[in-house]
Design a protein around this motif. Sequence first.
Motif, mmCIF file in Angstrom:
data_model
loop_
_atom_site.group_PDB
_atom_site.id
_atom_site.type_symbol
_atom_site.label_atom_id
_atom_site.label_comp_id
_atom_site.label_asym_id
_atom_site.label_seq_id
_atom_site.Cartn_x
_atom_site.Cartn_y
_atom_site.Cartn_z
ATOM 1 N N GLU A 1 139.848 -23.445 65.896
ATOM 2 C CA GLU A 1 140.530 -22.779 64.781
ATOM 3 C C GLU A 1 141.526 -23.723 64.113
ATOM 4 N N ILE A 2 142.217 -24.527 64.911
ATOM 5 C CA ILE A 2 143.128 -25.515 64.332
ATOM 6 C C ILE A 2 142.337 -26.533 63.520
ATOM 7 N N ALA A 3 141.225 -27.007 64.087
ATOM 8 C CA ALA A 3 140.406 -27.986 63.376
ATOM 9 C C ALA A 3 139.868 -27.403 62.070
ATOM 10 N N ALA A 4 139.473 -26.144 62.088
ATOM 11 C CA ALA A 4 138.969 -25.505 60.871
ATOM 12 C C ALA A 4 140.067 -25.401 59.816
ATOM 13 N N ALA A 5 141.301 -25.129 60.267
ATOM 14 C CA ALA A 5 142.414 -25.041 59.320
ATOM 15 C C ALA A 5 142.675 -26.382 58.646
ATOM 16 N N LEU A 6 142.428 -27.476 59.355
ATOM 17 C CA LEU A 6 142.614 -28.805 58.787
ATOM 18 C C LEU A 6 141.470 -29.206 57.870
ATOM 19 N N GLY A 7 140.382 -28.431 57.904
ATOM 20 C CA GLY A 7 139.160 -28.825 57.226
ATOM 21 C C GLY A 7 139.101 -28.494 55.750
ATOM 22 N N HIS A 8 140.194 -28.675 55.027
ATOM 23 C CA HIS A 8 140.184 -28.469 53.582
ATOM 24 C C HIS A 8 141.221 -29.394 52.955
ATOM 25 N N PRO A 9 140.853 -30.140 51.905
ATOM 26 C CA PRO A 9 141.819 -31.101 51.329
ATOM 27 C C PRO A 9 143.082 -30.457 50.797
ATOM 28 N N HIS A 10 142.988 -29.234 50.258
ATOM 29 C CA HIS A 10 144.196 -28.578 49.752
ATOM 30 C C HIS A 10 145.159 -28.259 50.888
ATOM 31 N N ARG A 11 144.622 -27.874 52.039
ATOM 32 C CA ARG A 11 145.506 -27.542 53.159
ATOM 33 C C ARG A 11 146.150 -28.801 53.728
ATOM 34 N N LEU A 12 145.431 -29.916 53.742
ATOM 35 C CA LEU A 12 146.042 -31.175 54.165
ATOM 36 C C LEU A 12 147.163 -31.577 53.207
ATOM 37 N N GLU A 13 146.946 -31.375 51.916
ATOM 38 C CA GLU A 13 147.989 -31.694 50.946
ATOM 39 C C GLU A 13 149.202 -30.780 51.118
ATOM 40 N N ILE A 14 148.960 -29.502 51.378
ATOM 41 C CA ILE A 14 150.065 -28.569 51.601
ATOM 42 C C ILE A 14 150.864 -28.979 52.839
ATOM 43 N N LEU A 15 150.182 -29.390 53.892
ATOM 44 C CA LEU A 15 150.893 -29.847 55.086
ATOM 45 C C LEU A 15 151.745 -31.076 54.784
ATOM 46 N N GLU A 16 151.211 -32.002 53.973
ATOM 47 C CA GLU A 16 152.005 -33.166 53.587
ATOM 48 C C GLU A 16 153.260 -32.745 52.834
#
Length: 226
Positions: free
Chosen positions: A22-37
């Motif tokens: 589930e954590i890996a799936a949450a990381l699996g989108h470029p918009h979510r990676l940008e939001i985390l940054e």
Amino acid sequence: MNERVLMSRDGPKQRIFAQLAEIAAALGHPHRLEILELIAQGERCVEDLAAVTGLSLANASRHLQVLRRARLAEPRRDGKRMLYSLVSETDVIALLASLGRVGERNVAEIGRVMDAYFRARDAMEPVARTALLERLREGHTTLLDVRPADEFALGHLPGAVNIPLDRLDTILAGLPPDHAVIAYCRGPYCILSFEAVARLRSCGVEAYRLEDGYPEWRAAGLPVEG
């Protein structure tokens, strides 16, 4: 035999793997990676995140809910606003850094982008955090934070001067001639510090970039201001 197979499927390892997936799936989108940054710079409200990423408010909210369910981000209500920050900040930043290292090593397209954009602007070795600390103790270094002013206000490296990229030309005349400039921004894939260093060098300024960004500095336990 069937009982052993059933135990294996429902065992503690499989339950842990399900949560990790589930954590890996949450990381699996470029918009979510940008939001985390972005929220690694400090608490941000949904409206700000939508504006910076170019997402609609509804889409930004949906991505934040995925990150929340995966325990990567958490909300805090501030009046009518909902502010988001990282959960276990140091671990999440380390996870993103590991993802980047694996990608750079194993994915050819990432290597091509790094060569065509990042290394084309700065092929020199970046300044390590320990080296920056030593340079600051010795003096003769101007530390430049080229993130937007609101992110600088959330926190920054000690002694840093905030000059967003679009105002960089305004400081050239005021730089001490015997000072080198070290620029930093949001993280290793943020273009701001690369662009700043390239622009400063084109004007004859001795300029370098920090090896990563503000979140990695803070996650390393180094001092911050703001």
